[in-house]
Scaffold this motif. Sequence first.
Motif, PDB file in Angstrom:
ATOM      1  N   THR A 136       0.830  -1.207   0.000  1.00 58.39           N
ATOM      2  CA  THR A 136       0.000   0.000   0.000  1.00 58.39           C
ATOM      3  C   THR A 136       0.863   1.254   0.000  1.00 58.39           C
ATOM      4  OG1 THR A 136      -0.211  -0.169   2.419  1.00 58.39           O
ATOM      5  CG2 THR A 136      -1.996  -1.106   1.075  1.00 58.39           C
ATOM      6  N   GLY A 137       2.004   1.183   0.665  1.00 54.20           N
ATOM      7  CA  GLY A 137       2.924   2.320   0.655  1.00 54.20           C
ATOM      8  C   GLY A 137       3.487   2.602  -0.722  1.00 54.20           C
ATOM      9  N   ILE A 138       3.720   1.555  -1.489  1.00 51.21           N
ATOM     10  CA  ILE A 138       4.224   1.713  -2.861  1.00 51.21           C
ATOM     11  C   ILE A 138       3.147   2.304  -3.767  1.00 51.21           C
ATOM     12  CG2 ILE A 138       4.973   0.417  -4.914  1.00 51.21           C
ATOM     13  CD1 ILE A 138       6.362  -1.539  -2.929  1.00 51.21           C
ATOM     14  N   GLY A 139       1.888   1.959  -3.486  1.00 52.29           N
ATOM     15  CA  GLY A 139       0.792   2.460  -4.314  1.00 52.29           C
ATOM     16  C   GLY A 139      -0.102   1.386  -4.880  1.00 52.29           C
ATOM     17  N   PHE A 140       0.067   0.135  -4.428  1.00 52.80           N
ATOM     18  CA  PHE A 140      -0.810  -0.943  -4.877  1.00 52.80           C
ATOM     19  C   PHE A 140      -2.182  -0.824  -4.208  1.00 52.80           C
ATOM     20  CE2 PHE A 140       3.293  -2.805  -5.899  1.00 52.80           C
ATOM     21  CZ  PHE A 140       3.043  -3.546  -7.040  1.00 52.80           C
ATOM     22  N   ASP A 141      -3.200  -1.271  -4.921  1.00 53.13           N
ATOM     23  CA  ASP A 141      -4.558  -1.384  -4.398  1.00 53.13           C
ATOM     24  C   ASP A 141      -4.697  -2.789  -3.828  1.00 53.13           C
ATOM     25  OD1 ASP A 141      -7.245  -1.404  -3.869  1.00 53.13           O
ATOM     26  OD2 ASP A 141      -7.899  -1.057  -5.925  1.00 53.13           O
ATOM     27  N   VAL A 142      -4.871  -2.895  -2.503  1.00 52.75           N
ATOM     28  CA  VAL A 142      -4.864  -4.202  -1.839  1.00 52.75           C
ATOM     29  C   VAL A 142      -6.007  -4.288  -0.835  1.00 52.75           C
ATOM     30  CG1 VAL A 142      -3.444  -5.905  -0.639  1.00 52.75           C
ATOM     31  CG2 VAL A 142      -2.326  -4.065  -1.913  1.00 52.75           C
ATOM     32  N   PHE A 198      -3.567 -10.639  -2.246  1.00 51.56           N
ATOM     33  CA  PHE A 198      -4.057 -10.636  -3.632  1.00 51.56           C
ATOM     34  C   PHE A 198      -4.198  -9.198  -4.123  1.00 51.56           C
ATOM     35  CE2 PHE A 198      -7.527 -11.973  -6.744  1.00 51.56           C
ATOM     36  CZ  PHE A 198      -6.734 -12.862  -7.455  1.00 51.56           C
ATOM     37  N   PRO A 199      -3.065  -8.520  -4.379  1.00 50.70           N
ATOM     38  CA  PRO A 199      -3.135  -7.123  -4.813  1.00 50.70           C
ATOM     39  C   PRO A 199      -3.571  -6.992  -6.273  1.00 50.70           C
ATOM     40  CG  PRO A 199      -0.967  -7.714  -3.903  1.00 50.70           C
ATOM     41  CD  PRO A 199      -1.683  -8.974  -4.211  1.00 50.70           C
ATOM     42  N   LYS A 200      -4.034  -5.795  -6.604  1.00 48.15           N
ATOM     43  CA  LYS A 200      -4.312  -5.461  -7.993  1.00 48.15           C
ATOM     44  C   LYS A 200      -3.002  -5.158  -8.693  1.00 48.15           C
ATOM     45  CE  LYS A 200      -7.502  -2.714 -10.795  1.00 48.15           C
ATOM     46  NZ  LYS A 200      -8.571  -1.669 -10.757  1.00 48.15           N
ATOM     47  N   PRO A 230      12.558  -3.971  -1.014  1.00 48.47           N
ATOM     48  CA  PRO A 230      13.279  -3.092  -1.947  1.00 48.47           C
ATOM     49  C   PRO A 230      13.135  -3.530  -3.404  1.00 48.47           C
ATOM     50  CG  PRO A 230      14.634  -3.532  -0.028  1.00 48.47           C
ATOM     51  CD  PRO A 230      13.450  -4.445   0.069  1.00 48.47           C
ATOM     52  N   ALA A 231      13.072  -4.856  -3.640  1.00 48.55           N
ATOM     53  CA  ALA A 231      12.880  -5.330  -5.015  1.00 48.55           C
ATOM     54  C   ALA A 231      11.501  -4.937  -5.527  1.00 48.55           C
ATOM     55  CB  ALA A 231      13.065  -6.847  -5.076  1.00 48.55           C
ATOM     56  N   LEU A 232      10.477  -5.033  -4.680  1.00 47.31           N
ATOM     57  CA  LEU A 232       9.138  -4.600  -5.074  1.00 47.31           C
ATOM     58  C   LEU A 232       9.114  -3.102  -5.378  1.00 47.31           C
ATOM     59  CD1 LEU A 232       7.021  -6.573  -2.450  1.00 47.31           C
ATOM     60  CD2 LEU A 232       6.678  -6.702  -4.919  1.00 47.31           C
ATOM     61  N   GLU A 233       9.788  -2.338  -4.544  1.00 47.45           N
ATOM     62  CA  GLU A 233       9.833  -0.882  -4.750  1.00 47.45           C
ATOM     63  C   GLU A 233      10.539  -0.545  -6.055  1.00 47.45           C
ATOM     64  OE1 GLU A 233       9.926   0.471  -0.027  1.00 47.45           O
ATOM     65  OE2 GLU A 233      11.801   0.158  -1.123  1.00 47.45           O
ATOM     66  N   ARG A 234      11.656  -1.217  -6.312  1.00 46.67           N
ATOM     67  CA  ARG A 234      12.415  -0.934  -7.541  1.00 46.67           C
ATOM     68  C   ARG A 234      11.616  -1.347  -8.775  1.00 46.67           C
ATOM     69  NH1 ARG A 234      16.681  -3.504 -10.443  1.00 46.67           N
ATOM     70  NH2 ARG A 234      16.654  -5.285  -9.035  1.00 46.67           N
ATOM     71  N   TYR A 237       6.836   1.099 -13.686  1.00 48.36           N
ATOM     72  CA  TYR A 237       5.536   1.790 -13.688  1.00 48.36           C
ATOM     73  C   TYR A 237       5.604   3.209 -13.151  1.00 48.36           C
ATOM     74  CZ  TYR A 237       3.931  -2.946 -14.578  1.00 48.36           C
ATOM     75  OH  TYR A 237       3.751  -4.194 -15.117  1.00 48.36           O
ATOM     76  N   GLY A 238       6.793   3.671 -12.811  1.00 46.82           N
ATOM     77  CA  GLY A 238       6.969   5.050 -12.407  1.00 46.82           C
ATOM     78  C   GLY A 238       6.393   5.406 -11.050  1.00 46.82           C
ATOM     79  N   LEU A 239       6.205   4.444 -10.179  1.00 46.33           N
ATOM     80  CA  LEU A 239       5.653   4.729  -8.846  1.00 46.33           C
ATOM     81  C   LEU A 239       6.771   5.112  -7.865  1.00 46.33           C
ATOM     82  CD1 LEU A 239       2.912   1.994  -8.348  1.00 46.33           C
ATOM     83  CD2 LEU A 239       2.655   4.317  -9.181  1.00 46.33           C
TER      84      LEU A 239
END
Length: 396
Positions: free
Chosen positions: A318-324, A334-336, A384-388, A394-396
Amino acid sequence: MINEDYKAMLGGKSVIRELSEYATARGKEIGYENVFDYSLGNPSVPAPSAFTHAMVDLYEHGDPVSIHGYSPSLGIPEVKDAIAESLNTRFGMTYTGNHIFPTTGAAGALAHAMRAVTKPGDEIITFAPYFPEYQPYVNGTGAKLTIVPADLDNFQINFEAFEAALNPNVQAVLINTPNNPSGAVYSAETLRRLADVLRDKQREYGHDIFLISDEPYREIVFDGGKQAYPAKFYDNTLTCYSWSKSLSLPGERIGYVAVNPAATDADLLVPMMGQISRGTGHNCPPSSIQRGVAKVLGETSDLSVYETNMNLLYDALTGIGFDVVRPGGTFYIFPKALEADANAFCMKAKQYDLILVPSNSFGVEGYFRMAYCIDTDKVKRSIPALERFAREEYGL
């Protein structure tokens, strides 16, 4: 001539298994500790010591003829009695041992439950997102599986779509709570409304509709909550269970069907499952494993790590910007996805050694599943891998 149906199935391998095999191969190249493998729902905590001690004691002091002998075709009576007593104590039910049918895991339980209440050509309804192996399970019975579209707001039941799908050919409804892949825990309100709908339709159609409740994640519930017991809400319920998750025993393949004593023909269903076994070659699970789990019915593995991992991932995603939708249990989230094509999204993630499962096989487009039954340290190192990945792709 070989069976063409099974031959055709060779082209439809499990996406989850294929991703797990890729992760293993990639691990040989770069070290598996560097592969963030969220593919396979294999418990990551050991079985409780009480189970190990029970099995050691059984093998050291038990009667070897009894331990290793054939189980009765309907299961070992004292084991069935112990399971019934445990369920009655926990959930206020009135099972006897005659309502319990031991099986090789929840898969074996589902196979018997489905065959007991349907015939070829009948219809079974389930709800997206759903465990993809339900499709071959149902196909093997000759029945048809109908998928109700997901409630994407909270992954409870989409009742409007469900009622539209119901018809006189439906003989069973299959639920999975806590749910794989969403982590949703069906609320008492959801189960009560489901039971009301089914009772109304039984009266309208003039025949029974059975609820097959798949519950291997029953004990993995977060925030101090509990999974409401579906059979308390609806008489015609067949409860399918496995100790694979609660005791971390997936390899032992041990579970059961519990027939609600209030169900139609409740006293016939377990003997019928014994006859189903004759036709499928299932027979009974090993005698020693039946006896072993019966000694630890009040135990679980230390399941707390799954809630720890869930909170880490939920906060990070959620901090990265995923809809969960925050999971209420299991060890799945199960994120979007960050694009409409979940397959393309997960292929891009592999470039960052993130092994994510696209949602298509779960009956939902544009999502992905993460099985976080892995070491907490690896969860932390995956962030960190998810963030990168999200930033660079996707430019988040």
